[in-house]
Scaffold this active site. Structure first.
Site, PDB file in Angstrom:
ATOM      1  N   ASP A 169       9.089 -23.492 -67.497  1.00  0.00           N
ATOM      2  CA  ASP A 169       7.799 -23.888 -68.047  1.00  0.00           C
ATOM      3  C   ASP A 169       6.654 -23.442 -67.140  1.00  0.00           C
ATOM      4  O   ASP A 169       6.751 -23.532 -65.905  1.00  0.00           O
ATOM      5  CB  ASP A 169       7.775 -25.410 -68.205  1.00  0.00           C
ATOM      6  CG  ASP A 169       6.456 -25.924 -68.735  1.00  0.00           C
ATOM      7  OD1 ASP A 169       6.144 -25.645 -69.909  1.00  0.00           O
ATOM      8  OD2 ASP A 169       5.731 -26.591 -67.968  1.00  0.00           O
TER       9      ASP A 169
ATOM     10  N   GLU B  65       7.993 -18.965 -69.599  1.00  0.00           N
ATOM     11  CA  GLU B  65       6.739 -19.191 -70.299  1.00  0.00           C
ATOM     12  C   GLU B  65       5.669 -18.746 -69.319  1.00  0.00           C
ATOM     13  O   GLU B  65       5.417 -19.429 -68.319  1.00  0.00           O
ATOM     14  CB  GLU B  65       6.534 -20.664 -70.669  1.00  0.00           C
ATOM     15  CG  GLU B  65       5.262 -20.863 -71.469  1.00  0.00           C
ATOM     16  CD  GLU B  65       4.621 -22.219 -71.276  1.00  0.00           C
ATOM     17  OE1 GLU B  65       3.767 -22.588 -72.100  1.00  0.00           O
ATOM     18  OE2 GLU B  65       4.932 -22.909 -70.305  1.00  0.00           O
TER      19      GLU B  65
ATOM     20  N   HIS C 231       0.013 -16.307 -81.579  1.00  0.00           N
ATOM     21  CA  HIS C 231      -1.424 -16.427 -81.816  1.00  0.00           C
ATOM     22  C   HIS C 231      -1.900 -15.411 -82.856  1.00  0.00           C
ATOM     23  O   HIS C 231      -2.753 -15.725 -83.704  1.00  0.00           O
ATOM     24  CB  HIS C 231      -2.193 -16.232 -80.507  1.00  0.00           C
ATOM     25  CG  HIS C 231      -2.018 -17.366 -79.533  1.00  0.00           C
ATOM     26  ND1 HIS C 231      -1.182 -18.424 -79.758  1.00  0.00           N
ATOM     27  CD2 HIS C 231      -2.586 -17.596 -78.322  1.00  0.00           C
ATOM     28  CE1 HIS C 231      -1.233 -19.266 -78.738  1.00  0.00           C
ATOM     29  NE2 HIS C 231      -2.090 -18.782 -77.852  1.00  0.00           N
TER      30      HIS C 231
END
Length: 585
Positions: free
Chosen positions: A258, A291, A314
């Protein structure tokens, strides 16, 4: 009996059935005692590097804590289990207690990866998740990825507010139940990945500043406070050992790291990769996913399996929903060109200036294989960080979303679905955490500040109507409604998912290793045609139109899937996709 144990440098390690060695790094302390229940306090011996060591006549099941000052006791930062939560005593575990049924499992090659991200608490904890595995395997999923299981404060949490990274949270069950869950997944041919958080600790239950101020470096500011000092070898090894602990002792097949961009020492990623390569058994497939907001293509060249492609998400979100706030705003400029670039090169930003961060972002990625990019239309962040937790399927034209869904599952990038997406779930997914008092209020205010920054939402009347992250109901209503799955619409979505995954398994996956982009062209606004050369020399071509106008396209041969079989020849109507395997369009 088949068991696995990873010997941690820190924490409580059994050296005999009735004897345990305790090791704590506490450089801010001159004296430390280990206090095991039913035993008198034991003074620990201090080493020059600030590590304290002691042995005690106790075995598995005994509970303990460390007294770092006369009036301060703390749990073990390397605790293997916290039965009473993050403020309670740590429990000594015997890793050899669990008898693995699939000790010879070697995992699966990366090219076979089809990820299903989920939250164990919403699945009914370890037992509920175990009951779901056959269903996912039958669907065509190859990999289940759990949001973090490290111990966090309270009974429900996304997991990113964890404070004890070695201890699976008791909210989901005991550690042996987690091992049983992973073991059962392996018996069904499923890999299991774990989301790990190494960039910060949660706001409740982190005692490190009481005895190890050197764990943090105030020169590195993060959204969660002072950065962790990865340049300190002991700190760096604490997290490397944790990664190996999950891979070796719990037999996870991969880790998703993460917010990798917030880890301050880039060299740490190379050290981690090297240690894992040297430690993991020969012939075993272990995968590492990043990520990484930095779009650091160099790490992907150095052996990291993949990166979450937020650029993909996105771009498609802007096309499907018109989202125009926060991080989505830059994707409104030449959106179709960005989709072309994402499909051919993996990353949309490869060193260009990125306005939301007021700096350049990314590095060239066109040489990387498409499988290096983990693609998704929905995930925990992109749904749960919306004020109302809406899923993208509810914000999109139905036909366009179906076309985007087919693109996700048929293009050579590594696809990921999120909890309930396989049946088209429309249940909102919210941010939730079981914090109270001042911390709970701080979390609530933090969410409002986030909504103001990324969504331009500042109206106090609207904010007052949003589900509170600390309300137990917010956790409960985030669980996908299984009744949706049994409706005609839900069954149609399930059939669509199963068909697409079956096509991927039969026509694409066997030839993915070594695949590379063969280029792409823009057909019209929100319409692109892209091709990839597969390992066997065949050409996979996909044309997709997410716009509102019909576009022209050379009629393909060897079509194996299309969302609108009744379309006119050489046309691609709005909200449609065509996929072919063989010759170029």
């Amino acid at each position: 009996m088949s068991s696995f144990r990873f010997k941690n440098r820190l924490g409580a390690e059994l050296i005999a059935p009735d004897r345990t060695r305790f090791t704590l790094w506490a450089p801010s302390c001159e004296r430390v005692f280990v206090e095991v229940e039913d035993l008198p306090p034991i003074a620990m011996r201090r080493h020059a590097d600030g590590t304290f060591v002691a042995e005690a006549p106790c075995g598995a099941g005994a509970r303990y804590l460390y007294r770092v000052r006369d009036n301060v006791t703390v749990p073990d930062p390397a605790s293997r289990f916290q039965p009473d939560g993050v403020h309670g005593r740590s429990e000594i575990l015997d890793p050899d207690f669990y008898d693995w049924k699939t000790p010879d499992w070697k995992g699966r090659p990366w090219e076979e990866t089809i990820i299903y991200e989920t939250h164990l608490g919403l699945e009914g904890n370890y037992e509920g998740m175990k009951a779901r595995l056959q269903e996912l395997a039958d669907l065509g999923i190859t990999t289940v990825q759990f949001m973090p299981v490290n111990s966090f404060s309270g009974h429900w949490n996304w997991g990113y507010d964890g404070v004890l990274v070695y201890a699976p949270t008791p909210a989901y069950g005991r550690p042996e139940a987690l091992k049983d869950l992973i073991d059962h997944a392996h018996s069904l041919g499923l890999m299991v990945f774990l989301d790990v958080v190494y960039n910060h600790f949660g706001p409740d239950g982190n005692y490190l500043l009481e005895y190890a101020k050197g764990f943090f470096d105030p020169r590195y500011d993060t959204p969660w406070g002072d950065g962790i000092d990865f340049h300190n070898p002991i700190v760096a090894d604490f997290f490397i050992d944790n990664a190996l602990y999950w891979l070796m002792e719990y037999r996870f097949d991969g880790l998703r790291i993460d917010a990798a961009w917030a880890i301050t020492d880039r060299q740490w990623f190379y050290k981690l990769r090297s240690r894992i390569h040297k430690t993991v058994e020969k012939g075993r497939h272990v995968h590492l996913i990043l990520e990484n907001e930095n779009n650091d293509a160099g790490l992907l060249r150095d052996g990291y399996s993949g990166q979450w492609s937020e650029d993909w998400h996105h771009t498609l979100t802007v096309m499907l929903s018109g989202e125009d706030k926060g991080f989505f705003l830059p994707f409104h400029h030449e959106t179709t060109g960005l989709l072309k670039r994402v499909l051919t090169e993996g990353l949309a930003w490869q060193g260009e200036f990125f306005p939301p961060r007021q700096k350049t972002r990314g590095s060239p990625s066109s040489d990387l294989p498409p499988t290096k990019f983990v693609t998704f239309l929905q995930n925990h962040d992109q749904i749960g960080n919306r004020p109302l937790g809406e899923r993208l399927i509810t914000l999109s034209d139905p036909d366009a979303f179906k076309a985007a869904y087919a693109l996700l599952l048929l293009c050579p990038m590594t696809p990921m679905l999120f909890l309930g997406e396989e049946w088209g779930s429309k249940t909102p997914f919210y941010f939730f955490s079981d914090f109270h008092g001042a911390i709970g209020e701080k979390v609530r205010r933090g969410r409002e500040e986030q909504f103001a920054e990324y969504c331009n939402l500042t109206d106090p009347d609207i904010l007052a109507t949003l589900p509170s992250p600390t309300d137990p109901k917010t956790f409960r209503i985030s669980r996908p409604d299984r009744a949706e799955r049994d409706t005609p619409e839900g069954q149609t979505w399930l059939a669509r998912t199963k068909e697409l995954l079956a096509l991927r398994h039969s026509k694409i996956t066997p030839h993915l290793k070594g695949a590379y982009s063969a280029g792409a062209d823009i057909l019209g606004e929100k319409a692109v045609i892209a091709s990839w050369t597969l390992e066997d020399g065949s050409l996979l071509t996909i044309a997709v139109n997410l716009g509102t106008d019909t576009v022209s396209v050379p009629e393909p041969e060897n079509i194996f899937y299309e969302t609108s079989p009744k379309r006119a020849s050489q046309t691609l109507p709005p909200g449609t996709l065509v996929a072919a395997l063989g010759r170029a369009f």
